[in-house]
Design a protein around this motif. Structure first.
Motif, PDB file in Angstrom:
ATOM      1  N   VAL A  40       0.940  -1.077   0.078  1.00  0.00           N
ATOM      2  CA  VAL A  40      -0.055   0.085  -0.022  1.00  0.00           C
ATOM      3  C   VAL A  40       0.842   1.264  -0.265  1.00  0.00           C
ATOM      4  CG1 VAL A  40      -1.731   1.392   1.419  1.00  0.00           C
ATOM      5  CG2 VAL A  40      -1.910  -1.179   1.067  1.00  0.00           C
ATOM      6  N   GLY A  41       0.401   2.150  -0.893  1.00  0.00           N
ATOM      7  CA  GLY A  41       1.144   3.404  -0.750  1.00  0.00           C
ATOM      8  C   GLY A  41       2.344   3.610  -1.994  1.00  0.00           C
ATOM      9  N   MET A  42       2.648   2.426  -2.668  1.00  0.00           N
ATOM     10  CA  MET A  42       3.542   2.465  -3.664  1.00  0.00           C
ATOM     11  C   MET A  42       3.034   3.088  -5.045  1.00  0.00           C
ATOM     12  SD  MET A  42       5.262  -1.508  -3.254  1.00  0.00           S
ATOM     13  CE  MET A  42       6.582  -1.043  -4.242  1.00  0.00           C
ATOM     14  N   ARG A  43       3.847   3.536  -5.737  1.00  0.00           N
ATOM     15  CA  ARG A  43       3.508   4.395  -6.852  1.00  0.00           C
ATOM     16  C   ARG A  43       3.445   3.529  -8.427  1.00  0.00           C
ATOM     17  NH1 ARG A  43       1.696   9.280  -4.965  1.00  0.00           N
ATOM     18  NH2 ARG A  43       3.033   9.598  -3.083  1.00  0.00           N
ATOM     19  N   ILE A  44       2.795   4.217  -9.344  1.00  0.00           N
ATOM     20  CA  ILE A  44       2.859   3.429 -10.681  1.00  0.00           C
ATOM     21  C   ILE A  44       4.356   3.060 -11.100  1.00  0.00           C
ATOM     22  CG2 ILE A  44       2.227   3.624 -12.878  1.00  0.00           C
ATOM     23  CD1 ILE A  44      -0.469   4.559 -12.007  1.00  0.00           C
ATOM     24  N   SER A  45       5.247   4.057 -10.836  1.00  0.00           N
ATOM     25  CA  SER A  45       6.444   4.030 -11.561  1.00  0.00           C
ATOM     26  C   SER A  45       7.407   2.792 -10.666  1.00  0.00           C
ATOM     27  CB  SER A  45       7.399   5.298 -10.806  1.00  0.00           C
ATOM     28  OG  SER A  45       7.424   5.325  -9.648  1.00  0.00           O
ATOM     29  N   GLN A  46       6.688   2.395  -9.392  1.00  0.00           N
ATOM     30  CA  GLN A  46       7.563   1.251  -8.849  1.00  0.00           C
ATOM     31  C   GLN A  46       6.785   0.074  -9.403  1.00  0.00           C
ATOM     32  OE1 GLN A  46       6.392   3.074  -5.067  1.00  0.00           O
ATOM     33  NE2 GLN A  46       8.482   3.110  -4.407  1.00  0.00           N
ATOM     34  N   ALA A  47       5.443   0.077  -9.463  1.00  0.00           N
ATOM     35  CA  ALA A  47       4.644  -1.118 -10.180  1.00  0.00           C
ATOM     36  C   ALA A  47       5.500  -1.338 -11.485  1.00  0.00           C
ATOM     37  CB  ALA A  47       3.257  -0.564 -10.362  1.00  0.00           C
ATOM     38  N   ILE A  48       5.968  -0.308 -12.240  1.00  0.00           N
ATOM     39  CA  ILE A  48       6.369  -0.771 -13.569  1.00  0.00           C
ATOM     40  C   ILE A  48       7.627  -1.048 -13.453  1.00  0.00           C
ATOM     41  CG2 ILE A  48       7.156   0.729 -15.710  1.00  0.00           C
ATOM     42  CD1 ILE A  48       4.102   0.560 -15.675  1.00  0.00           C
ATOM     43  N   ASP A  49       8.675  -0.545 -12.631  1.00  0.00           N
ATOM     44  CA  ASP A  49       9.871  -1.195 -12.386  1.00  0.00           C
ATOM     45  C   ASP A  49       9.471  -2.715 -11.883  1.00  0.00           C
ATOM     46  OD1 ASP A  49      11.003   1.190 -12.794  1.00  0.00           O
ATOM     47  OD2 ASP A  49      11.305   1.734 -10.419  1.00  0.00           O
ATOM     48  N   SER A  50       8.707  -2.995 -11.145  1.00  0.00           N
ATOM     49  CA  SER A  50       8.227  -4.455 -10.836  1.00  0.00           C
ATOM     50  C   SER A  50       8.160  -5.442 -12.086  1.00  0.00           C
ATOM     51  CB  SER A  50       7.163  -4.596  -9.792  1.00  0.00           C
ATOM     52  OG  SER A  50       7.674  -3.952  -8.727  1.00  0.00           O
ATOM     53  N   ALA A  51       7.452  -4.827 -13.053  1.00  0.00           N
ATOM     54  CA  ALA A  51       7.350  -5.488 -14.253  1.00  0.00           C
ATOM     55  C   ALA A  51       8.552  -5.493 -15.258  1.00  0.00           C
ATOM     56  CB  ALA A  51       6.028  -4.997 -14.810  1.00  0.00           C
ATOM     57  N   GLY A  52       9.757  -5.160 -14.603  1.00  0.00           N
ATOM     58  CA  GLY A  52      10.733  -5.272 -15.575  1.00  0.00           C
ATOM     59  C   GLY A  52      11.028  -3.807 -16.303  1.00  0.00           C
ATOM     60  N   GLY A  53      10.126  -2.884 -16.112  1.00  0.00           N
ATOM     61  CA  GLY A  53      10.287  -1.555 -16.944  1.00  0.00           C
ATOM     62  C   GLY A  53       9.665  -1.336 -18.039  1.00  0.00           C
ATOM     63  N   PHE A  54       9.711  -0.342 -18.816  1.00  0.00           N
ATOM     64  CA  PHE A  54       9.136  -0.266 -20.129  1.00  0.00           C
ATOM     65  C   PHE A  54       9.593  -0.947 -21.260  1.00  0.00           C
ATOM     66  CE2 PHE A  54       7.778   3.828 -17.642  1.00  0.00           C
ATOM     67  CZ  PHE A  54       6.518   3.831 -17.865  1.00  0.00           C
ATOM     68  N   LEU A  55       8.970  -1.256 -22.292  1.00  0.00           N
ATOM     69  CA  LEU A  55       9.503  -1.516 -23.377  1.00  0.00           C
ATOM     70  C   LEU A  55      10.155  -0.450 -24.132  1.00  0.00           C
ATOM     71  CD1 LEU A  55       7.112  -4.638 -24.683  1.00  0.00           C
ATOM     72  CD2 LEU A  55       9.446  -4.783 -23.789  1.00  0.00           C
ATOM     73  N   SER A  56      10.745  -0.683 -25.310  1.00  0.00           N
ATOM     74  CA  SER A  56      11.305   0.637 -25.891  1.00  0.00           C
ATOM     75  C   SER A  56       9.999   1.201 -26.813  1.00  0.00           C
ATOM     76  CB  SER A  56      12.375   0.289 -27.012  1.00  0.00           C
ATOM     77  OG  SER A  56      12.170  -0.753 -27.823  1.00  0.00           O
ATOM     78  N   SER A  57       9.125   0.412 -26.918  1.00  0.00           N
ATOM     79  CA  SER A  57       7.816   0.669 -27.725  1.00  0.00           C
ATOM     80  C   SER A  57       6.889   1.487 -26.881  1.00  0.00           C
ATOM     81  CB  SER A  57       7.418  -0.496 -28.356  1.00  0.00           C
ATOM     82  OG  SER A  57       6.735  -1.339 -27.141  1.00  0.00           O
ATOM     83  N   ALA A  58       7.106   1.746 -25.487  1.00  0.00           N
ATOM     84  CA  ALA A  58       6.088   2.194 -24.659  1.00  0.00           C
ATOM     85  C   ALA A  58       6.211   3.618 -24.937  1.00  0.00           C
ATOM     86  CB  ALA A  58       6.555   1.847 -23.164  1.00  0.00           C
ATOM     87  N   ASP A  59       4.767   4.097 -24.747  1.00  0.00           N
ATOM     88  CA  ASP A  59       4.525   5.607 -24.812  1.00  0.00           C
ATOM     89  C   ASP A  59       4.463   6.015 -23.114  1.00  0.00           C
ATOM     90  OD1 ASP A  59       3.966   8.179 -25.116  1.00  0.00           O
ATOM     91  OD2 ASP A  59       2.087   7.930 -26.342  1.00  0.00           O
ATOM     92  N   GLN A  60       5.428   6.557 -22.624  1.00  0.00           N
ATOM     93  CA  GLN A  60       5.316   6.787 -21.206  1.00  0.00           C
ATOM     94  C   GLN A  60       4.826   8.034 -20.769  1.00  0.00           C
ATOM     95  OE1 GLN A  60       9.481   6.570 -19.530  1.00  0.00           O
ATOM     96  NE2 GLN A  60      10.168   5.194 -21.308  1.00  0.00           N
ATOM     97  N   LYS A  61       4.552   8.843 -21.893  1.00  0.00           N
ATOM     98  CA  LYS A  61       4.099  10.108 -21.580  1.00  0.00           C
ATOM     99  C   LYS A  61       2.399   9.956 -21.149  1.00  0.00           C
ATOM    100  CE  LYS A  61       5.296  11.708 -25.469  1.00  0.00           C
ATOM    101  NZ  LYS A  61       5.636  12.494 -26.814  1.00  0.00           N
ATOM    102  N   GLN A  62       1.752   8.814 -21.589  1.00  0.00           N
ATOM    103  CA  GLN A  62       0.486   8.544 -21.286  1.00  0.00           C
ATOM    104  C   GLN A  62       0.051   7.987 -19.785  1.00  0.00           C
ATOM    105  OE1 GLN A  62      -2.264   7.039 -24.213  1.00  0.00           O
ATOM    106  NE2 GLN A  62      -0.543   7.137 -25.914  1.00  0.00           N
ATOM    107  N   ILE A  63       1.205   7.845 -19.207  1.00  0.00           N
ATOM    108  CA  ILE A  63       1.232   7.395 -17.842  1.00  0.00           C
ATOM    109  C   ILE A  63       1.666   8.241 -16.421  1.00  0.00           C
ATOM    110  CG2 ILE A  63       2.119   5.474 -16.078  1.00  0.00           C
ATOM    111  CD1 ILE A  63       0.756   4.206 -18.685  1.00  0.00           C
ATOM    112  N   ASN A  64       0.714   8.178 -15.695  1.00  0.00           N
ATOM    113  CA  ASN A  64       1.201   9.234 -14.445  1.00  0.00           C
ATOM    114  C   ASN A  64       1.826   8.305 -13.683  1.00  0.00           C
ATOM    115  OD1 ASN A  64       1.224  10.565 -12.232  1.00  0.00           O
ATOM    116  ND2 ASN A  64      -0.824  10.999 -11.950  1.00  0.00           N
ATOM    117  N   LEU A  65       2.939   8.419 -13.642  1.00  0.00           N
ATOM    118  CA  LEU A  65       4.149   7.607 -12.720  1.00  0.00           C
ATOM    119  C   LEU A  65       3.933   7.887 -11.415  1.00  0.00           C
ATOM    120  CD1 LEU A  65       7.035   7.476 -15.368  1.00  0.00           C
ATOM    121  CD2 LEU A  65       5.495   5.483 -14.840  1.00  0.00           C
ATOM    122  N   ALA A  66       3.320   8.962 -10.976  1.00  0.00           N
ATOM    123  CA  ALA A  66       3.551   9.607  -9.448  1.00  0.00           C
ATOM    124  C   ALA A  66       2.140   9.028  -8.771  1.00  0.00           C
ATOM    125  CB  ALA A  66       3.569  10.894  -9.652  1.00  0.00           C
ATOM    126  N   GLN A  67       1.073   8.267  -9.645  1.00  0.00           N
ATOM    127  CA  GLN A  67       0.041   7.929  -9.173  1.00  0.00           C
ATOM    128  C   GLN A  67       0.071   6.671  -8.043  1.00  0.00           C
ATOM    129  OE1 GLN A  67      -3.173   7.325 -11.806  1.00  0.00           O
ATOM    130  NE2 GLN A  67      -4.471   6.392 -10.378  1.00  0.00           N
TER     131      GLN A  67
END
Length: 177
Positions: A40-67
């Motif tokens: 509880v309290g973790m951020r989307i950026s940490q969730a993405i990191d847990s999933a190994g990070g973004f692929l090069s094809s990812a559009d990171q601008k559409q994600i609120n990493l601070a949520q």
């Protein structure tokens, strides 16, 4: 990996000190999509990191990493050039098949277009698109959501000052949680 039967654990130990756990579904353009147990309290950026990070094809601008992540949240990372027809984050129950729940990736419809606005994921601007909701009322809704972690039901909006039964009746078909 697309199997939802394998649950992955977050290796990041930041977040709430109470150790409470939540489960999120990470999809799209990440290295290891799947179901992840987070604190509880973790951020989307940490969730993405847990999933190994973004692929090069990812559009990171559409994600609120601070949520902050919430239990049963779906985090969808779109590809570059993918049309953003829906939010990048959904709470439980949201799907393109019309099941409704966040954050975030279906079309969170607005009252002016026959669609619904998710009280747990809507921005101030999205809330203001609701009939009768101005900047001040939208800010009060966001404050209530922050103080109570999230809305459990749509009629809980009546707890926000100035929103009574009559206002709720005019908004209820435009709201989701």
């Amino acid at each position: 990996m697309t199997s939802s039967s394998s649950e992955k654990r977050s290796s990041n130990h930041e977040g709430s000190s109470d150790g409470a756990k939540i489960v999120v579904d990470i999809k799209g353009n990440v290295k290891s999509p799947g179901i992840y147990t987070m604190r509880v309290g973790m951020r989307i950026s940490q969730a993405i990191d847990s999933a190994g990070g973004f692929l090069s094809s990812a559009d990171q601008k559409q994600i609120n990493l601070a949520q902050k992540v919430t239990d049963e949240m779906i985090i969808y990372v779109p590809a570059k050039g993918e049309i953003k027809s829906s939010p990048a984050v959904m709470n439980a129950g949201q799907s393109s098949s019309g099941v409704n729940t966040e954050s975030t990736l279906n079309s969170n419809e607005k009252s002016n277009g026959g669609q619904t606005v998710n009280l747990n994921t809507a921005t101030k601007e999205q809330l203001q698109e609701l009939t009768g909701i101005g900047p001040k009322k939208a800010e009060q809704i966001l404050q209530y959501r922050e103080e109570h972690q999230s809305f459990k039901t749509t009629d809980e909006i009546k707890e926000v000052g100035g929103i009574g039964d009559k206002t709720f009746e005019s908004l209820k078909d435009s709201l989701s949680v």
